[in-house]
Design a protein around this motif. Structure first.
Motif, PDB file in Angstrom:
ATOM      1  N   SER A  61     -49.426  19.080  98.060  1.00  0.00           N
ATOM      2  CA  SER A  61     -49.055  18.501  99.352  1.00  0.00           C
ATOM      3  C   SER A  61     -48.330  19.513 100.223  1.00  0.00           C
ATOM      4  N   ARG A  62     -48.352  19.238 101.537  1.00  0.00           N
ATOM      5  CA  ARG A  62     -47.566  20.003 102.496  1.00  0.00           C
ATOM      6  C   ARG A  62     -46.271  19.287 102.866  1.00  0.00           C
ATOM      7  N   SER A  63     -46.034  18.144 102.264  1.00  0.00           N
ATOM      8  CA  SER A  63     -44.908  17.297 102.659  1.00  0.00           C
ATOM      9  C   SER A  63     -43.819  17.293 101.595  1.00  0.00           C
ATOM     10  N   PHE A  64     -42.567  17.373 102.050  1.00  0.00           N
ATOM     11  CA  PHE A  64     -41.432  17.292 101.130  1.00  0.00           C
ATOM     12  C   PHE A  64     -41.176  15.862 100.670  1.00  0.00           C
TER      13      PHE A  64
ATOM     14  N   TYR B 195     -29.927  15.314 103.350  1.00  0.00           N
ATOM     15  CA  TYR B 195     -31.375  15.250 103.538  1.00  0.00           C
ATOM     16  C   TYR B 195     -31.975  16.571 103.993  1.00  0.00           C
ATOM     17  N   SER B 196     -31.287  17.669 103.737  1.00  0.00           N
ATOM     18  CA  SER B 196     -31.911  18.964 103.976  1.00  0.00           C
ATOM     19  C   SER B 196     -33.055  19.150 102.982  1.00  0.00           C
ATOM     20  N   VAL B 197     -33.931  20.101 103.261  1.00  0.00           N
ATOM     21  CA  VAL B 197     -35.100  20.323 102.414  1.00  0.00           C
ATOM     22  C   VAL B 197     -34.705  20.577 100.960  1.00  0.00           C
ATOM     23  N   LYS B 198     -33.725  21.423 100.731  1.00  0.00           N
ATOM     24  CA  LYS B 198     -33.315  21.708  99.352  1.00  0.00           C
ATOM     25  C   LYS B 198     -32.802  20.451  98.655  1.00  0.00           C
ATOM     26  N   ASN B 199     -32.081  19.621  99.384  1.00  0.00           N
ATOM     27  CA  ASN B 199     -31.564  18.400  98.771  1.00  0.00           C
ATOM     28  C   ASN B 199     -32.652  17.354  98.564  1.00  0.00           C
ATOM     29  N   LEU B 200     -33.702  17.379  99.375  1.00  0.00           N
ATOM     30  CA  LEU B 200     -34.846  16.500  99.111  1.00  0.00           C
ATOM     31  C   LEU B 200     -35.496  16.874  97.788  1.00  0.00           C
ATOM     32  N   LEU B 201     -35.609  18.172  97.520  1.00  0.00           N
ATOM     33  CA  LEU B 201     -36.161  18.614  96.234  1.00  0.00           C
ATOM     34  C   LEU B 201     -35.238  18.244  95.077  1.00  0.00           C
ATOM     35  N   ARG B 202     -33.944  18.432  95.274  1.00  0.00           N
ATOM     36  CA  ARG B 202     -32.990  18.059  94.218  1.00  0.00           C
ATOM     37  C   ARG B 202     -33.038  16.562  93.938  1.00  0.00           C
ATOM     38  N   LYS B 203     -33.183  15.781  94.990  1.00  0.00           N
ATOM     39  CA  LYS B 203     -33.195  14.317  94.855  1.00  0.00           C
ATOM     40  C   LYS B 203     -34.332  13.848  93.951  1.00  0.00           C
TER      41      LYS B 203
ATOM     42  N   CYS C 111     -48.821  23.410  95.156  1.00  0.00           N
ATOM     43  CA  CYS C 111     -48.567  22.655  96.386  1.00  0.00           C
ATOM     44  C   CYS C 111     -48.722  23.592  97.573  1.00  0.00           C
ATOM     45  N   HIS C 112     -48.564  23.032  98.753  1.00  0.00           N
ATOM     46  CA  HIS C 112     -48.667  23.809  99.994  1.00  0.00           C
ATOM     47  C   HIS C 112     -47.382  23.706 100.810  1.00  0.00           C
ATOM     48  N   LEU C 113     -46.261  23.526 100.137  1.00  0.00           N
ATOM     49  CA  LEU C 113     -44.997  23.467 100.856  1.00  0.00           C
ATOM     50  C   LEU C 113     -44.706  24.810 101.524  1.00  0.00           C
ATOM     51  N   PRO C 114     -44.198  24.796 102.753  1.00  0.00           N
ATOM     52  CA  PRO C 114     -43.893  26.050 103.445  1.00  0.00           C
ATOM     53  C   PRO C 114     -42.589  26.662 102.942  1.00  0.00           C
ATOM     54  N   PRO C 115     -42.627  27.852 102.351  1.00  0.00           N
ATOM     55  CA  PRO C 115     -41.410  28.441 101.782  1.00  0.00           C
ATOM     56  C   PRO C 115     -40.347  28.761 102.825  1.00  0.00           C
ATOM     57  N   ASP C 116     -40.751  28.989 104.083  1.00  0.00           N
ATOM     58  CA  ASP C 116     -39.750  29.270 105.109  1.00  0.00           C
ATOM     59  C   ASP C 116     -38.814  28.095 105.319  1.00  0.00           C
ATOM     60  N   GLN C 117     -39.361  26.871 105.250  1.00  0.00           N
ATOM     61  CA  GLN C 117     -38.526  25.684 105.454  1.00  0.00           C
ATOM     62  C   GLN C 117     -37.570  25.471 104.286  1.00  0.00           C
ATOM     63  N   ILE C 118     -37.975  25.911 103.086  1.00  0.00           N
ATOM     64  CA  ILE C 118     -37.067  25.821 101.943  1.00  0.00           C
ATOM     65  C   ILE C 118     -35.962  26.862 102.087  1.00  0.00           C
ATOM     66  N   ALA C 119     -36.357  28.089 102.402  1.00  0.00           N
ATOM     67  CA  ALA C 119     -35.372  29.171 102.527  1.00  0.00           C
ATOM     68  C   ALA C 119     -34.352  28.874 103.616  1.00  0.00           C
ATOM     69  N   GLU C 120     -34.799  28.282 104.710  1.00  0.00           N
ATOM     70  CA  GLU C 120     -33.900  27.963 105.827  1.00  0.00           C
ATOM     71  C   GLU C 120     -33.158  26.643 105.614  1.00  0.00           C
ATOM     72  N   ASP C 121     -33.505  25.927 104.522  1.00  0.00           N
ATOM     73  CA  ASP C 121     -32.903  24.627 104.195  1.00  0.00           C
ATOM     74  C   ASP C 121     -32.925  23.709 105.414  1.00  0.00           C
ATOM     75  N   ARG C 122     -34.097  23.538 105.935  1.00  0.00           N
ATOM     76  CA  ARG C 122     -34.294  22.826 107.199  1.00  0.00           C
ATOM     77  C   ARG C 122     -33.883  21.367 107.114  1.00  0.00           C
ATOM     78  N   ASN C 123     -33.315  20.862 108.173  1.00  0.00           N
ATOM     79  CA  ASN C 123     -33.170  19.428 108.401  1.00  0.00           C
ATOM     80  C   ASN C 123     -34.181  19.013 109.460  1.00  0.00           C
TER      81      ASN C 123
END
Length: 466
Positions: free
Chosen positions: A412-415, A139-147, A34-46
């Motif tokens: 994808s680049r989208s969560f 709905y943070s990035v990490k929780n979107l992945l967990r979901k 995938c092309h997910l940005p790792p910075d947004q995962i690390a920062e657990d972005r909302n």
């Protein structure tokens, strides 16, 4: 009237429904490309709103909006996020029979529990409801992945990347594996000498050396390959028009590199030789480390020079190409195999006319050492839709072993793209269910269920040693 996207969406018989609901539905997801940005995962972005998580960087949607007559200012321009979403909502009803229509509504349902059909009439309600949810911790990035029950994500990373965010995620103890993948395409792009020379300069800075000859260049790239391995990388990836397997000598490549750093124009033959040499060296390193190598073949990129100049690459100007894939691909794989240098390999094609070529090519180099060592990869990019997935599955079934297939990825680049795994799983179960209902396969639900689980999860888990 049948309900739109109900629990048996795409499952057209009882066997398919049983296979999906009992075996496929709840399997974890391995997103090995995938092309997910790792910075947004690390920062657990909302994300601030639905537009930011859904429309930013999504050239699938951008192409649809342009086709619907939407001005660029509402796509990549300076209009507000709400105005951009409003234009997307205006476009969605016109996407019927495009995979975007299904993906849009699957994503609204699976992430946000929104079952309304997106249109101008429902746009404000949906935007406000989803945006409000995106502000919450759930709905943070990490929780979107967990979901979405994601267990592994492999991002796509350039060799000069310091992998700081991957290090942070590991140090934080995030339970979902976020691993880098080595994509060195810029290091071999002799078609664009100024860009390649600039890249050599970046590599010098990262490695703290001066690169004056080809051996130094290879050594620097090898050190980055080693660095990625030390930080959990076990996968490489290339996005190429076609495979490169031009004949060359080591002396010719040294001279070509001297021309490159001198800024001298290369002949077409020299460009092909340089690309061929680089691909070979990368593949040998992959084999040495027991990595999996991936080759995405067949995209004709950057077709619209006017809009490419205005907006840059990866903004929606690529298409399917009709390159001749067979001879060079055979030559490349055979050279590696002949020297016992062929790693586990995944081949993705973008032109559906090449499906059977790819499905038979992998059989030439499956040597019994590993089940499914050479894989015909999941339907990719423009083929990542109902017809494309079915055709890829059928080609692999007819000419290889579907049961050893490592299954779906998002690319994808989208969560919010993980319902694509559900889409694939439903189609897979429906095809198997049809065969059972037609008397073409026995109604052995234990065995069929195992095959479904393997394709959805276990084959990839074993293949990548995750």
């Amino acid at each position: 009237m049948k309900k739109f996207i109900d629990e048996n969406f795409l499952l057209q018989n009882k066997t398919a429904q049983a296979l999906y609901h009992e075996f496929a539905k709840d399997m974890p997801v391995i997103d090995y490309h995938c092309h997910l940005p790792p910075d947004q995962i690390a920062e657990d972005r909302n994300f601030e709103n639905l537009t930011q998580v859904w429309l930013y960087g999504d050239h699938y949607k951008w192409r649809a909006m342009r086709a619907n007559g939407i001005a660029e200012e509402y796509i990549t321009g300076d209009k507000s996020d709400w105005e951009k979403f409003e234009k997307w909502a205006e476009t969605v009803p016109y996407t019927l029979r495009n995979p975007l229509y299904h993906w849009t509504h699957l994503e609204l349902q699976r992430y946000f529990d929104v079952y309304d059909i997106l249109s101008p009439a429902t746009a404000k309600k949906i935007y406000d409801e989803c945006t409000a949810k995106l502000q919450t911790p759930e709905y943070s990035v990490k929780n979107l992945l967990r979901k979405m029950r994601v267990s592994v994500v492999a991002t796509t990373d350039d060799p000069v990347d310091d992998l700081a965010y991957h290090k942070q995620l590991k140090a934080d103890g995030f339970e979902i594996k976020i691993l880098p993948a080595f994509r060195p395409d810029k290091a071999m792009n002799a078609d664009d000498l100024p860009a390649l020379i600039s890249y050599i300069g970046q590599l010098e800075q990262v490695c703290g050396i001066t690169i004056t000859d080809f051996n130094a260049y290879l050594g620097a790239l090898k050190s980055r390959h080693d660095y990625f391995a030390a930080h959990g990388c076990t996968i490489s990836d290339h996005g190429l028009e076609q495979m490169y397997a031009e004949a060359y000598t080591d002396e010719e490549i040294r001279l070509i590199f001297d021309l490159i750093i001198a800024g001298k124009t290369l002949s077409e033959q020299q460009v092909l030789q340089f690309k061929s040499a680089m691909l070979y060296h990368f593949a040998v390193w992959d084999k040495e480390k027991n990595w999996v190598q991936q080759y995405h073949l067949g995209a004709l990129r950057n077709n619209n020079s006017r809009l490419l100049g205005a907006l840059g690459p990866d903004t929606g100007w690529d298409s399917i190409g009709d390159f001749q894939q067979g001879p060079a691909l055979s030559k490349f794989l055979n050279r590696l195999d002949s020297g016992d240098q062929l790693a586990k390999t995944i081949l993705y094609n973008l032109n559906p006319a090449d499906n059977e070529l790819m499905a038979t090519m992998i059989g030439n180099f499956n040597d019994g050492s590993v089940a499914g060592k050479i894989q015909f990869g999941s339907a990719w990019w423009f083929l990542d839709q109902k017809d494309g997935m079915i055709r890829q599955i059928n080609a692999l079934s007819n000419m290889g072993l579907l049961s050893r297939f490592i299954g779906m990825l998002t690319d994808s680049r989208s969560f919010l793209s993980y319902p694509r795994h559900e889409y694939f799983r439903r189609l897979l179960c429906n095809l198997l269910g049809e065969d059972v209902e037609n008397g073409e396969l026995p109604e052995d639900m234990d065995w069929l269920g195992k095959v479904v689980k393997d394709i959805c999860y276990f084959n990839a888990k074993n293949y990548f040693n995750f």
